[in-house]
Write a protein that holds these residues in place. Structure first.
Motif, PDB file in Angstrom:
ATOM      1  N   LEU A   1       0.821  -1.206   0.000  1.00  0.00           N
ATOM      2  CA  LEU A   1       0.000   0.000   0.000  1.00  0.00           C
ATOM      3  C   LEU A   1       0.858   1.260   0.000  1.00  0.00           C
ATOM      4  O   LEU A   1       1.842   1.362   0.741  1.00  0.00           O
ATOM      5  CB  LEU A   1      -0.895   0.023   1.236  1.00  0.00           C
ATOM      6  N   SER A   2       0.476   2.214  -0.816  1.00  0.00           N
ATOM      7  CA  SER A   2       1.140   3.504  -0.802  1.00  0.00           C
ATOM      8  C   SER A   2       0.575   4.336   0.341  1.00  0.00           C
ATOM      9  O   SER A   2      -0.426   3.969   0.975  1.00  0.00           O
ATOM     10  CB  SER A   2       0.909   4.230  -2.127  1.00  0.00           C
ATOM     11  N   ALA A   3       1.201   5.481   0.587  1.00  0.00           N
ATOM     12  CA  ALA A   3       0.710   6.380   1.633  1.00  0.00           C
ATOM     13  C   ALA A   3      -0.709   6.844   1.317  1.00  0.00           C
ATOM     14  O   ALA A   3      -1.577   6.864   2.195  1.00  0.00           O
ATOM     15  CB  ALA A   3       1.646   7.577   1.762  1.00  0.00           C
ATOM     16  N   LEU A   4      -0.954   7.197   0.069  1.00  0.00           N
ATOM     17  CA  LEU A   4      -2.282   7.675  -0.322  1.00  0.00           C
ATOM     18  C   LEU A   4      -3.319   6.559  -0.234  1.00  0.00           C
ATOM     19  O   LEU A   4      -4.451   6.783   0.225  1.00  0.00           O
ATOM     20  CB  LEU A   4      -2.246   8.248  -1.740  1.00  0.00           C
ATOM     21  N   GLU A   5      -2.955   5.356  -0.640  1.00  0.00           N
ATOM     22  CA  GLU A   5      -3.879   4.227  -0.537  1.00  0.00           C
ATOM     23  C   GLU A   5      -4.209   3.919   0.918  1.00  0.00           C
ATOM     24  O   GLU A   5      -5.359   3.592   1.254  1.00  0.00           O
ATOM     25  CB  GLU A   5      -3.272   3.003  -1.225  1.00  0.00           C
ATOM     26  N   THR A   6      -3.203   4.041   1.786  1.00  0.00           N
ATOM     27  CA  THR A   6      -3.427   3.817   3.213  1.00  0.00           C
ATOM     28  C   THR A   6      -4.425   4.837   3.752  1.00  0.00           C
ATOM     29  O   THR A   6      -5.355   4.491   4.498  1.00  0.00           O
ATOM     30  CB  THR A   6      -2.101   3.923   3.992  1.00  0.00           C
ATOM     31  N   LYS A   7      -4.251   6.093   3.359  1.00  0.00           N
ATOM     32  CA  LYS A   7      -5.196   7.122   3.789  1.00  0.00           C
ATOM     33  C   LYS A   7      -6.606   6.800   3.285  1.00  0.00           C
ATOM     34  O   LYS A   7      -7.583   6.904   4.043  1.00  0.00           O
ATOM     35  CB  LYS A   7      -4.764   8.493   3.275  1.00  0.00           C
ATOM     36  N   GLU A   8      -6.728   6.441   2.024  1.00  0.00           N
ATOM     37  CA  GLU A   8      -8.053   6.169   1.450  1.00  0.00           C
ATOM     38  C   GLU A   8      -8.744   5.025   2.184  1.00  0.00           C
ATOM     39  O   GLU A   8      -9.957   5.067   2.431  1.00  0.00           O
ATOM     40  CB  GLU A   8      -7.912   5.845  -0.038  1.00  0.00           C
ATOM     41  N   ILE A   9      -7.981   4.008   2.541  1.00  0.00           N
ATOM     42  CA  ILE A   9      -8.554   2.880   3.274  1.00  0.00           C
ATOM     43  C   ILE A   9      -9.035   3.323   4.651  1.00  0.00           C
ATOM     44  O   ILE A   9     -10.137   2.963   5.091  1.00  0.00           O
ATOM     45  CB  ILE A   9      -7.518   1.739   3.384  1.00  0.00           C
ATOM     46  N   ILE A  10      -8.230   4.109   5.353  1.00  0.00           N
ATOM     47  CA  ILE A  10      -8.624   4.599   6.682  1.00  0.00           C
ATOM     48  C   ILE A  10      -9.878   5.468   6.586  1.00  0.00           C
ATOM     49  O   ILE A  10     -10.816   5.335   7.385  1.00  0.00           O
ATOM     50  CB  ILE A  10      -7.459   5.385   7.324  1.00  0.00           C
ATOM     51  N   MET A  11      -9.917   6.328   5.582  1.00  0.00           N
ATOM     52  CA  MET A  11     -11.056   7.235   5.414  1.00  0.00           C
ATOM     53  C   MET A  11     -12.338   6.482   5.056  1.00  0.00           C
ATOM     54  O   MET A  11     -13.438   6.857   5.491  1.00  0.00           O
ATOM     55  CB  MET A  11     -10.749   8.247   4.306  1.00  0.00           C
ATOM     56  N   ASN A  12     -12.210   5.430   4.283  1.00  0.00           N
ATOM     57  CA  ASN A  12     -13.382   4.693   3.782  1.00  0.00           C
ATOM     58  C   ASN A  12     -13.823   3.550   4.684  1.00  0.00           C
ATOM     59  O   ASN A  12     -14.722   2.785   4.324  1.00  0.00           O
ATOM     60  CB  ASN A  12     -13.096   4.150   2.379  1.00  0.00           C
ATOM     61  N   SER A  13     -13.206   3.432   5.851  1.00  0.00           N
ATOM     62  CA  SER A  13     -13.560   2.327   6.758  1.00  0.00           C
ATOM     63  C   SER A  13     -13.958   2.830   8.141  1.00  0.00           C
ATOM     64  O   SER A  13     -13.958   2.066   9.104  1.00  0.00           O
ATOM     65  CB  SER A  13     -12.376   1.362   6.891  1.00  0.00           C
ATOM     66  N   VAL A  14     -14.305   4.098   8.245  1.00  0.00           N
ATOM     67  CA  VAL A  14     -14.661   4.660   9.549  1.00  0.00           C
ATOM     68  C   VAL A  14     -16.014   4.142  10.023  1.00  0.00           C
ATOM     69  O   VAL A  14     -16.855   3.711   9.227  1.00  0.00           O
ATOM     70  CB  VAL A  14     -14.706   6.202   9.497  1.00  0.00           C
ATOM     71  N   THR A  15     -16.201   4.184  11.334  1.00  0.00           N
ATOM     72  CA  THR A  15     -17.497   3.887  11.934  1.00  0.00           C
ATOM     73  C   THR A  15     -18.345   5.153  11.886  1.00  0.00           C
ATOM     74  O   THR A  15     -17.995   6.167  12.498  1.00  0.00           O
ATOM     75  CB  THR A  15     -17.339   3.447  13.399  1.00  0.00           C
ATOM     76  N   LYS A  16     -19.430   5.107  11.143  1.00  0.00           N
ATOM     77  CA  LYS A  16     -20.298   6.273  11.026  1.00  0.00           C
ATOM     78  C   LYS A  16     -21.469   6.144  11.995  1.00  0.00           C
ATOM     79  O   LYS A  16     -22.104   5.103  12.073  1.00  0.00           O
ATOM     80  CB  LYS A  16     -20.802   6.418   9.588  1.00  0.00           C
TER      81      LYS A  16
END
Length: 543
Positions: free
Chosen positions: A481-496
């Motif tokens: 995973l790249s840095a940007l991909e890691t961010k995207e995964i964290i952002m898209n897996s939050v508990t809403k």
């Protein structure tokens, strides 16, 4: 810089003018790593993730840099996970790896000098800016001829002066009243003649003080003992309050105080890189040590706490004094961390004014070019970062402050609490629909403290390392995973959550909103869902 919210401020007669007390509601140990469904607290499901999704899976060690006020690298829960420079780990006064930093065994300190002397206190950036511009603007009168650009700069200066005077008045008032209260409490302690850890409300009831102030002090102490978790904790908070306001008056807001001469660099040369010393602990390593423990305190030694990541090395870069960090040091800290292999950088600091934002922007761009993820605390002023920026931030700007770009691999973190109640959003946490990315646990966080001790702290400074630890977990188990991909995964897996929270507006009023209204992702980071997303992401990537 992270500053713990204090319990209360008292007028000269010890009349309370501000009430702020939080009570640890019997939380389970290590709550920020626990799971809501299983444990009933809004942790990020770290333990559940290791017990199931990551069980038996191999990881690759990565470096996570902690840019902060110092880290106790000998702490019992950190000594096995600190980064060690294999090429320059001998304290022989020689730059063995020829990188310009002599004996940088554990990292580097940009606020010290070659003889080992260190900066402890410094001004707020607001104070430094006023000191810099005062000679130019203090003589301005109504008849002074200025261009439109000069008028804008002058008006900005006047606003800074107003903000400074307000802060100074508050600090003087707070210092006076905290000291007054502490003196009365100290006299009561002498009368009881017991260790502070053993003092009870019954001891206070047994006193017959002669003056009204002592009686009020007893009433205050009795009210706060239970909330604070005992007299000793109450006394520590009181002492912290007295020191906090005292330091503001003596150092942070003192225009006559300037500690930069200790460093001995050419401060106006923003491109100067090789200065400082190898003391990554410094005179006060509480904040940085606490942050480091949240990220990666040893999960295998059966002592202390468990950090979020289990296969990272902590690289310490000291650049935050007791006061505001300086942009030159922040930029150099980022570059040093990148040059020494950090793949995640945690920055639990911030300020309301920038001195040389372009220098920091260039360092951030350098980190982006080297595939590094930056994680930053949103700030603890209950403010909207979209309106009142917190520096540094992900937005690149020109000389006029216009946004020219964005650092894509950057995550700004607000703070949440353990339960769906009035502390779901920490009352101190900054927020921002366009500027804050995610939320993470930042209340009642027990972590490492200097001298192999442990302490409970709170702030977005505690929330950011939760996210940095999660990023470290992902990049160690999924090095593809790249840095940007890691961010995207964290952002898209939050508990809403659908629950409402209350925010403080610029005019001092309050408004009820959802987390989705005050952040980009609209939720709290979740390790379990992030690892699931990472697995899905790599499957799609292979197709």
């Amino acid at each position: 810089m992270n500053l713990k919210r204090l319990l209360y401020v008292f007028a000269i007669g010890l009349t309370p003018i501000l009430g702020y007390a939080q009570e640890n509601k019997s939380l389970p140990e290590n709550w920020f790593n626990l799971d809501y469904e299983k444990d009933g607290v809004l942790g990020i499901s770290t333990e559940r993730t290791y017990e199931s999704l990551l069980k038996g899976k191999k990881s690759t060690p990565i470096i996570v840099a902690v840019l902060d006020g110092g880290v106790d690298v000998n702490h019992e829960d950190l000594k096995n996970i600190v980064w060690i420079n294999p090429k320059d780990s001998i304290s022989n006064g020689v730059d063995n790896d020829k990188n310009g930093f002599i004996n940088d065994k554990y990292g580097w300190n940009f606020i010290g000098n070659a003889t080992g002397e260190n900066v402890h206190f410094d001004n707020l950036e607001l104070t430094r800016l006023i000191r810099k511009h005062a000679p130019k603007y203090d003589g301005v009168t109504a008849s002074t001829v200025m261009t439109d650009q000069e008028k804008r700069a002058y008006n900005a200066y006047l606003k800074m002066v107003d903000a400074y005077n307000e802060k100074l008045d508050e600090a003087k008032y707070g210092a006076l009243n905290y000291v007054a209260l502490k003196e009365n409490i100290d006299n009561l302690v002498k009368s009881i003649n017991k260790d502070k850890s053993a003092i009870t409300t019954a001891d206070l009831d047994s006193l017959n003080p002669p003056g009204n102030r002592q009686k009020i002090a007893i009433r205050i102490a009795k009210e706060e003992i239970e909330k604070a978790g005992g007299f000793e904790k109450f006394y520590d908070d009181l002492t912290e309050g007295a020191n906090y306001f005292g330091n503001q008056v003596a150092y942070h807001l003192n225009k006559e105080y300037d500690s930069r001469s200790i460093v001995g660099d050419n401060y106006d040369d923003a491109r100067e890189y090789h200065y400082g010393n190898s003391d990554v602990t410094g005179p006060d390593a509480l904040h940085g040590t606490h942050v480091a423990g949240i990220i990666a305190a040893d999960r295998k030694n059966n002592i202390g706490i468990k950090g979020v990541a289990n296969d990272v090395k902590i690289l310490s870069v000291r650049l935050v004094p007791d006061g505001d960090e300086r942009d030159k040091d922040v930029a150099n800290g980022i570059r040093y961390a990148v040059d020494n292999g950090a793949k995640v950088i945690n920055m639990s600091f911030g300020k309301g004014y920038a001195y040389n934002k372009n220098t920091v922007d260039e360092a951030v761009k350098y980190a982006m070019s080297k595939d590094v993820l930056l994680v930053h605390a949103a700030g603890n002023d209950s403010e909207d970062n979209d309106i009142s920026p917190n520096y540094p931030n992900k937005f690149y700007t020109d000389s006029l402050g216009a946004i020219t770009g964005v650092a894509d691999a950057w995550i700004t973190v607000g703070a949440t609490g353990p339960r769906k109640d009035d502390e779901l959003l920490a009352s101190f946490s900054n927020y921002g629909k366009a500027s804050v990315d995610v939320f993470a646990p930042g209340l009642y966080i027990n972590s490492t403290a200097p001298h192999s001790e442990y302490k409970e702290e709170q702030g977005t400074s505690m929330a950011a390392p939760v996210v940095a630890g999660l990023a470290g977990m992902l990049r160690s188990y999924y090095p593809q995973l790249s840095a940007l991909e890691t961010k995207e995964i964290i952002m898209n897996s939050v508990t809403k959550l659908d629950d409402s929270v209350r925010i403080k507006l610029e005019d001092g009023s309050y408004k009820t909103v959802k987390l989705a209204d005050i952040s980009i992702s609209g939720g709290i980071v979740n390790a379990y869902m992030a690892v699931q997303k990472a697995n899905e992401y790599l499957i799609k990537k292979k197709k």
